[in-house]
Design an enzyme around this catalytic site. Structure first.
Site, PDB file in Angstrom:
ATOM      1  N   TYR A 249      29.344  46.018  39.857  1.00  0.00           N
ATOM      2  CA  TYR A 249      28.069  46.700  39.880  1.00  0.00           C
ATOM      3  C   TYR A 249      28.036  47.288  41.399  1.00  0.00           C
ATOM      4  CZ  TYR A 249      27.116  44.903  35.267  1.00  0.00           C
ATOM      5  OH  TYR A 249      27.124  44.548  33.752  1.00  0.00           O
TER       6      TYR A 249
ATOM      7  N   ARG B  87      42.997  29.008  56.073  1.00  0.00           N
ATOM      8  CA  ARG B  87      41.807  28.925  55.190  1.00  0.00           C
ATOM      9  C   ARG B  87      40.437  28.570  55.664  1.00  0.00           C
ATOM     10  NH1 ARG B  87      42.260  26.110  49.285  1.00  0.00           N
ATOM     11  NH2 ARG B  87      44.207  27.401  49.653  1.00  0.00           N
TER      12      ARG B  87
ATOM     13  N   HIS C 255      45.920  38.298  49.499  1.00  0.00           N
ATOM     14  CA  HIS C 255      45.413  36.890  49.480  1.00  0.00           C
ATOM     15  C   HIS C 255      45.352  36.402  47.859  1.00  0.00           C
ATOM     16  CE1 HIS C 255      42.569  34.089  51.529  1.00  0.00           C
ATOM     17  NE2 HIS C 255      41.900  34.150  50.435  1.00  0.00           N
TER      18      HIS C 255
END
Length: 746
Positions: free
Chosen positions: A126, A36, A82
């Site tokens: 968006y 990570r 993931h």
């Protein structure tokens, strides 16, 4: 829960709590470190970044293709590779697209991806994105078995363990992360410099990479102002920090005025918060020489700083801003990465680059062997085609007459199963004569290529030459003559920020300082009339002790009877309303210790200090100033004595006049008195009884003056002092006629 039965119930593990907790936390810690938070030294990526780019590659989001919604990419990443929160994945994707966060962006974003002011990106429904050429270079070789693959978390897909490309992403783009018990912080660097250093390391692993890598190269530019030795030590150990300043220039205006314009700010600093901090300095009057700050930025940064007046020194102003704001920051270096064995360790710059070069040789070997296997497969088919052309009539006969032509051809022409299948799948148009020549030509080219690749695998020298050529090609793409590769951060040593003059930090205003006999202190605005009743107002039973004019920029010295000196900032004194505040609340001064003097401390000046027993010395004011509440011990009086007086010494003074309680006066040269910073000093005057009443310094040629009695304000001057002039430590004699009866020089 207590277990009552003789045996542990099924499904409950009977184990010590501490060991069970430590084992589970260790698993979590290792997962955080290796999967990570820490980047791999070979491709400089964390798993989330690697999976993002891999998913975009499978979606065919190449630079030449159109954009796709980020929501689509994030969905693929969290659904296939993931299994974490969508917001964290999108935040990672946004950072890969921000040209002010990444030196070489890996994602080409379309839409609102945030800005340097600190505004967040728009929601992923968006925004749109595709890969950049840098990301393509970083993934180059994934189709050639250059790296190993592993199953995804659910076993349905495959994902690469790392990326093989010839782009030095770890150091070029940097990384930051916090794991369990460790962290990493790697600033970005210039890719062309890194590739030059890597080419040097190919031939000589002991080559000095600092001959090529000058320092960090931040996407926001700025200046790295550390000395070369400090930079070299940071890179040698893998730990340290870089002092980064904003880039600024002075713009002259008509009439002699000027303004400072900041065009580049330090890496990681949000422009909006930076300007808010500068504005707060102005509002709080912590930097009065700065009048205003304006943000005139558009596509480029432009922060305008207006000085209070044209006489302000631009260097002093910027030094103040460097010291008090984020126009200068320290960017940490902690080169903590996962090595090729997935083990976290801190590397030097040399070791990190060498590890990346070693990885590239592994990639070269794997890609070469993959290409050899592809060539072998193709040659196998071409050999089968040639057999078919040499025996074309017989092959056609077999296909027309045999029920199982494949087995017959294999047996008759000694073909492999793949060759026979390929012959059977040939189109009729491929049977023309010209095709045979093309096949032979193709086979000869492949055989030649195979020989070259086999020679490459057998020769370390050829491998090094091939590696240098490949690195040079990538280096040309990111050369410093290109728009993307040009160095943005200047590395030049600069002196530390200067101590800002007090006048620049505090607005200079006149004040009147008043200290009462009971130790209450206050400061009136302006230079008030010290003789007016309104000025010297005190509580009942209290009265004036010290009153004088000063400026808010002054440092005040408070001398106590025990020989300790305390420093008060004039701008921090309580206001003139009321009776002020106890000075003992500001400094650590016991209530039973009297206050001997309160005066302005001129740093370049000197003071005459003396105790009641007549011992004293000269001390520089600079050695008396203290920054803490506890003050500083200057005079250490002998038993039974205490500090009696503190007198400023004028630059021209050359003699000392002392008078005792026995009303005997002595005059001696100032040079006979020792200058020191702490101690008891020397005997000024010898007394048969009593002690020292007063002492002062003066110019011998001008004579000794003292105020006359009454309210006339006149003074008397004795010019002939030969009768009282003697060596230091003498007893002295009675003062001139008319000397004050209180034995004070005034």
């Amino acid at each position: 829960m207590a277990l009552t039965g003789p045996e542990t119930p099924i499904g409950i593990l009977d184990a010590p709590f501490d060991s069970a907790l430590s084992e589970r936390y260790l698993v979590y810690a290792l997962s955080t470190i290796t999967a990570r938070s820490l980047p791999d030294v070979r491709d400089g990526l964390k798993p989330v970044h690697r999976r993002l780019l891999w998913a975009m590659r499978l979606l065919k989001l190449d630079p030449a293709q159109g954009y796709k919604k980020c929501a689509r990419v994030v969905g693929d990443v969290i659904g296939k590779y993931h299994p974490h929160g969508d917001q964290s994945v999108y935040d990672a994707m946004v950072r890969l697209a921000q040209d002010f966060a990444l030196r070489y962006p890996l994602v080409d974003g379309q839409g609102n991806f945030g800005n340097i002011d600190g505004d967040n990106a728009a929601a992923y429904r968006y925004t749109e994105a595709r890969l950049t050429q840098v990301a393509i270079d970083l993934m180059d070789g994934l189709d050639e078995d250059a790296v190993a693959y592993r199953p995804t978390y659910n076993g349905e897909e495959q994902e690469p363990e790392l990326f093989p490309g010839l782009f030095p992403n770890l150091l070029a783009n940097g990384a930051a992360g916090i794991a369990v018990g460790m962290a990493t912080s790697i600033p970005p660097h210039n890719a062309a410099e890194l590739l030059d250093a890597a080419i040097a390391l190919v031939d000589d692993r002991a080559a000095d990479v600092l001959a090529y890598v000058r320092g960090p190269d931040f996407p926001t530019g700025g200046l790295v102002v550390d000395p070369p030795a400090v930079i070299a030590e940071s890179y040698r150990t893998g730990r340290g920090s870089f002092r980064v300043r904003a880039r600024w220039t002075v713009e002259r205006e008509k009439g002699g005025g000027w303004q400072a314009v900041v065009s580049e700010i330090p890496y990681g600093v949000q422009k909006g918060k930076l300007i808010e901090g500068i504005a707060a300095l102005i509002n709080d009057k912590k930097l009065p020489i700065l009048a205003d700050v304006r943000d005139e930025s558009d596509a480029v940064v432009r922060i305008v700083l207006e000085p209070r007046s044209r006489t302000v020194d631009a260097g002093v102003l910027m030094d103040g801003l460097f010291r008090l704001t984020d126009l200068e920051v320290r960017v940490p270096l902690n080169l903590n990465v996962l090595d090729h064995e997935r083990t976290p360790r801190v590397m030097s710059l040399q070791q990190a680059l060498a590890a990346w070069v070693d990885h590239q040789f592994v990639v070269l070997d794997r890609r070469t062997r993959h290409r050899l296997s592809k060539i072998a497969d193709r040659i196998e088919l071409l050999d089968g085609y040639l057999v078919a052309y040499l025996n074309l009539d017989r092959v056609i006969e077999i296909i027309r007459t045999e029920d199982e032509p494949k087995a017959v051809m294999i047996a008759e022409f000694d073909l492999t199963d793949r060759q026979a299948e390929a012959i059977l799948n040939m189109r009729l148009r491929s049977l023309r004569r010209l095709e045979e020549f093309e096949i032979r030509k193709d086979r000869d080219a492949l055989a030649k290529e195979r020989a070259g690749l086999e020679a490459l695998l057998e020769s370390p020298v050829k491998q090094r030459n091939r590696m240098k050529r490949d690195l040079a090609k990538v280096r040309d793409r990111y050369g410093q003559e290109t728009a993307l590769g040009a160095r943005r951060t200047t590395v030049e040593e600069a002196a530390p920020t200067r101590d800002i003059p007090l006048e620049a930090m505090i607005e200079r205003e006149p004040i009147t300082v008043i200290l009462s006999q009971r130790g209450w202190i206050r400061a009136l605005r302006g230079h008030a009339d010290l003789g007016a009743a309104d000025t010297l107002k005190f509580k009942e039973g209290d009265g004036p002790a010290f009153a004088f004019h000063a400026q808010t920029t002054d440092k005040l010295l408070l001398a106590a009877a025990n020989g300790r000196f305390y420093t008060l900032a004039a701008d921090k004194l309580p206001g003139g309303r009321g009776f002020g505040e106890p000075v003992r609340a500001t400094v650590d001064l016991a209530g039973d210790v009297g206050i001997v003097a309160l005066l302005k401390g001129v740093r370049e000046g000197r003071l005459l200090v003396a105790a009641t027993d007549g011992r004293g010395f000269v001390v520089p004011v600079a050695d008396v100033l203290a920054e803490t509440r506890k003050g500083k011990t200057v005079l250490t009086p002998r038993a039974g004595a205490q500090l009696k007086l503190v007198r400023p010494i004028a630059p021209a003074d050359d003699y000392v006049a002392a008078i005792g309680d026995n009303r005997k006066m002595l005059v001696f040269p100032l040079a006979e008195l020792v200058e020191m910073t702490r101690g008891q000093g020397l005997q000024l005057q010898r007394f048969r009884d009593g002690g020292l009443s007063d002492a002062r310094t003066f110019v011998f040629a001008d004579g000794l003056s003292w105020p006359m009695g009454g309210d006339s304000g006149r003074t008397r001057t004795e010019t002939d002092l030969s009768a009282w002039r003697a060596a230091r430590g003498a007893a002295g004699r009675m003062p001139p006629t008319g000397f004050p009866r209180d034995n004070r020089f005034g």
